[in-house]
Motif scaffolding. Structure first.
Motif, PDB file in Angstrom:
ATOM      1  N   GLU A  94       1.121 -16.360 -13.754  1.00 38.70           N
ATOM      2  CA  GLU A  94       1.518 -14.973 -13.488  1.00 38.70           C
ATOM      3  C   GLU A  94       1.821 -14.242 -14.782  1.00 38.70           C
ATOM      4  O   GLU A  94       1.360 -13.159 -15.029  1.00 38.70           O
ATOM      5  CB  GLU A  94       2.817 -14.960 -12.668  1.00 38.70           C
ATOM      6  CG  GLU A  94       2.612 -14.804 -11.199  1.00 38.70           C
ATOM      7  CD  GLU A  94       3.926 -14.564 -10.493  1.00 38.70           C
ATOM      8  OE1 GLU A  94       4.923 -14.244 -11.148  1.00 38.70           O
ATOM      9  OE2 GLU A  94       3.942 -14.720  -9.271  1.00 38.70           O
ATOM     10  N   ASP A 124      12.421 -13.188  -8.751  1.00 38.72           N
ATOM     11  CA  ASP A 124      11.243 -13.415  -7.907  1.00 38.72           C
ATOM     12  C   ASP A 124      11.181 -14.848  -7.377  1.00 38.72           C
ATOM     13  O   ASP A 124      11.719 -15.763  -8.002  1.00 38.72           O
ATOM     14  CB  ASP A 124       9.963 -13.201  -8.728  1.00 38.72           C
ATOM     15  CG  ASP A 124       9.675 -11.733  -8.966  1.00 38.72           C
ATOM     16  OD1 ASP A 124      10.551 -10.895  -8.688  1.00 38.72           O
ATOM     17  OD2 ASP A 124       8.569 -11.433  -9.453  1.00 38.72           O
ATOM     18  N   ASP A 125      10.473 -14.991  -6.298  1.00 37.21           N
ATOM     19  CA  ASP A 125      10.021 -16.302  -5.780  1.00 37.21           C
ATOM     20  C   ASP A 125      11.064 -17.094  -4.986  1.00 37.21           C
ATOM     21  O   ASP A 125      10.761 -18.187  -4.521  1.00 37.21           O
ATOM     22  CB  ASP A 125       9.471 -17.226  -6.894  1.00 37.21           C
ATOM     23  CG  ASP A 125       8.283 -16.623  -7.612  1.00 37.21           C
ATOM     24  OD1 ASP A 125       7.705 -15.653  -7.095  1.00 37.21           O
ATOM     25  OD2 ASP A 125       7.938 -17.118  -8.695  1.00 37.21           O
ATOM     26  N   HIS A 174       8.134 -10.224  -1.656  1.00 40.81           N
ATOM     27  CA  HIS A 174       7.241 -10.693  -2.722  1.00 40.81           C
ATOM     28  C   HIS A 174       6.068 -11.450  -2.093  1.00 40.81           C
ATOM     29  O   HIS A 174       5.592 -12.415  -2.657  1.00 40.81           O
ATOM     30  CB  HIS A 174       8.047 -11.585  -3.668  1.00 40.81           C
ATOM     31  CG  HIS A 174       7.341 -11.994  -4.923  1.00 40.81           C
ATOM     32  ND1 HIS A 174       6.610 -11.117  -5.696  1.00 40.81           N
ATOM     33  CD2 HIS A 174       7.258 -13.197  -5.569  1.00 40.81           C
ATOM     34  CE1 HIS A 174       6.120 -11.772  -6.745  1.00 40.81           C
ATOM     35  NE2 HIS A 174       6.482 -13.034  -6.673  1.00 40.81           N
ATOM     36  N   HIS A 178       2.794 -16.167  -0.954  1.00 39.38           N
ATOM     37  CA  HIS A 178       2.661 -16.234  -2.409  1.00 39.38           C
ATOM     38  C   HIS A 178       1.400 -16.985  -2.829  1.00 39.38           C
ATOM     39  O   HIS A 178       1.286 -17.482  -3.952  1.00 39.38           O
ATOM     40  CB  HIS A 178       3.890 -16.870  -3.059  1.00 39.38           C
ATOM     41  CG  HIS A 178       4.106 -16.426  -4.484  1.00 39.38           C
ATOM     42  ND1 HIS A 178       3.310 -16.839  -5.510  1.00 39.38           N
ATOM     43  CD2 HIS A 178       5.015 -15.591  -5.039  1.00 39.38           C
ATOM     44  CE1 HIS A 178       3.735 -16.291  -6.643  1.00 39.38           C
ATOM     45  NE2 HIS A 178       4.768 -15.521  -6.377  1.00 39.38           N
TER      46      HIS A 178
HETATM   47 ZN    ZN Z   1       5.981 -14.637  -7.936  1.00 36.11          ZN
END
Ligand code: ZN
Length: 325
Positions: A94, A124-125, A174, A178
């Motif tokens: 990323e 994030d994540d 998000h 993913h």
């Molecule tokens: Zn991410």
């Protein structure tokens, strides 16, 4: 006479033998050629299969975690190890895909001396095994942040989504899976994934999420597609997406120390009126957690205000939403 006819017969025999030899050699060449083609076909077939496997692997390269419910403990720990491995690859990917992405409002957002500085910490994540620690530290400093989360079905994660909302942080989306390969496969796939995370978070928290962070950012090169379709879809849904203009560097392959992460952030935060700081909330990002307290202290020491993303937050986007029809 007799001699001549014997000669004639012998000549005939030799001719036939020659013809037979030629026939045999043609036949042999044909057989060799067929055999070679056959093996070539087999070789190409095997090659195609192996490339297909590689492609599948790459498409699913970005799986963060598959749901593990009925598997044995051994299988579970293998899964977790694989997850952590993929997670690291995902995050470095990323980050490395667009190291120079700049916010569309870069110039207007540059701070002049005396300008108030606003800082938005984003994670994030998550949720992950580190979310509790992150929330506790934020609590300790009475600071609110923004969590761009993905879809996790386990009870611990559900509690974490709720805790994020209850403690006054902003819960952003998000994507559900993913998985770059599926989310960016088509507009329909993107919409499906979007609805899934939006509905799921509403179901779990009772609150509607209004903010989104594209996996890889709006400037990502991973989707290999024009992002404008996805952007105009989010626009049509009244969703604001946020990229970032300050990166902690916690997703790069450099493995920064907590102090380095702090420096990465603090040295950039002074440049902008509005800083949206990219960090990650995953099982492996212990350095981010360890950096957080000092980071908050140093940002506050600059006189900057740390806030959660809200309706009036200046939008930081690599591709401006209003540049898309
Ligand atoms: Zn991410």
């Amino acid at each position: 006479m007799e001699n001549q006819s014997t000669k004639g017969i012998r000549g005939e025999k030799e001719k036939r033998a020659r013809v037979n030899r030629i026939k045999m050699s043609i036949l042999c060449s044909l057989l060799i050629w067929m055999a070679l083609s056959f093996f070539l076909c087999i070789f190409l077939f095997v090659k195609v299969i192996s490339l297909e496997h590689k492609l599948d692997y790459l498409m699913d390269h970005f799986v963060i975690r598959e749901e593990v419910e009925t598997e044995t403990e051994t299988a579970q720990s293998t899964e977790v190890a694989a997850y952590q491995q993929l997670d690291t690859e995902l995050l470095s990917y990323e980050e490395e895909q667009y190291p120079i992405a700049q916010a569309a409002n870069f110039k207007e957002n540059l701070a002049n001396p005396g300008d108030p500085l606003k800082v938005y910490l984003t994670f994030d994540d998550g949720p992950s095994s580190n979310t509790v620690r992150i929330l506790d530290i934020l609590n300790q400093y009475q600071v609110k942040a923004t969590f761009f989360v993905i879809g996790r079905q386990d009870e611990a994660s559900k509690t974490l989504y709720q805790r994020i909302v209850e403690e006054g942080h902003t819960l952003g989306m998000h994507s559900y899976s993913h998985k770059y390969g599926s989310i960016y496969a088509s507009l329909e796939a993107f919409q499906e994934d979007f609805s899934k995370i939006q509905n799921y978070l509403f179901e779990v928290t009772g609150q509607e999420c209004l903010y989104y962070r594209f996996p890889g950012g709006s400037s990502n090169q991973v989707s290999n597609q024009d992002m404008s379709g996805y952007i105009s879809y989010l626009n049509s849904q009244g969703i604001t997406y946020y990229d970032w203009n300050v990166s902690s560097g916690d997703a790069t392959s450099q493995a920064f120390s907590p102090q380095e992460l702090v420096e990465n952030v603090v040295s950039d935060v002074v440049k902008y009126k509005t800083s949206v700081v990219l960090m990650h909330d995953t099982d492996k990002k212990n350095a981010t957690v360890e950096a957080l307290g000092t980071m908050i202290e140093e940002i506050q020491a600059l006189g900057a205000e740390i806030m959660p993303i809200q309706e009036d937050t200046t939008v930081i986007q690599h591709i401006a939403a209003d540049s898309v029809e």
